[in-house]
Design a protein around this motif. Structure first.
Motif, short mmCIF file in Angstrom:
data_model
loop_
_atom_site.label_atom_id
_atom_site.label_comp_id
_atom_site.label_asym_id
_atom_site.label_seq_id
_atom_site.Cartn_x
_atom_site.Cartn_y
_atom_site.Cartn_z
N ARG A 135 0.83 -1.21 0.00
CA ARG A 135 0.00 0.00 0.00
C ARG A 135 0.86 1.26 0.00
O ARG A 135 0.57 2.22 -0.71
N SER A 136 1.93 1.24 0.78
CA SER A 136 2.79 2.42 0.87
C SER A 136 3.46 2.73 -0.47
O SER A 136 3.62 3.90 -0.84
N GLN B 89 0.73 4.22 -2.73
CA GLN B 89 0.42 5.59 -2.31
C GLN B 89 1.51 6.55 -2.76
O GLN B 89 1.23 7.64 -3.26
N GLU C 66 1.07 9.63 -5.36
CA GLU C 66 1.37 11.01 -4.97
C GLU C 66 2.33 11.66 -5.97
O GLU C 66 2.15 12.81 -6.35
N SER D 103 -5.70 4.43 -9.09
CA SER D 103 -6.27 5.45 -8.20
C SER D 103 -7.79 5.41 -8.22
O SER D 103 -8.43 5.70 -7.21
N GLN E 254 -8.80 2.75 -5.67
CA GLN E 254 -8.32 2.84 -4.29
C GLN E 254 -9.31 3.65 -3.45
O GLN E 254 -9.86 4.62 -3.92
#
Length: 77
Positions: A43-44, A47, A51, A72, A75
């Motif tokens: 997940r990190s 993300q 970003e 995206s 999610q």
């Protein structure tokens, strides 16, 4: 996450995109890449690359950008 870790994520997603272009077109390749990210990336990681894509994304291939966009969409906010 450090700049070096981000650079590695960018390199990885672009390589995955390059390896999936055999699907015939960018849309199909991007879907394959998004599926790969959903299945195998933490997940990190997802993300952070999301970003980056929203902030600049200059080093991402077109297929990578499209894959992140598709990722995206699915999610949770």
């Amino acid at each position: 996450m450090t700049d070096q870790e981000l650079a590695h994520l960018i390199q990885m997603i672009n390589q995955i995109s390059d390896n999936n272009i055999y699907h015939g077109d960018e849309a199909r390749a991007a879907e394959a890449v998004a599926t790969h990210l959903r299945k195998f990336w933490a997940r990190s990681m997802k993300q952070r690359i999301t970003e980056y894509a929203r902030a600049d994304g200059a080093q991402l291939s077109d297929v990578s950008k499209l894959a992140i966009s598709r990722l995206s969409e699915l999610q949770p906010s």
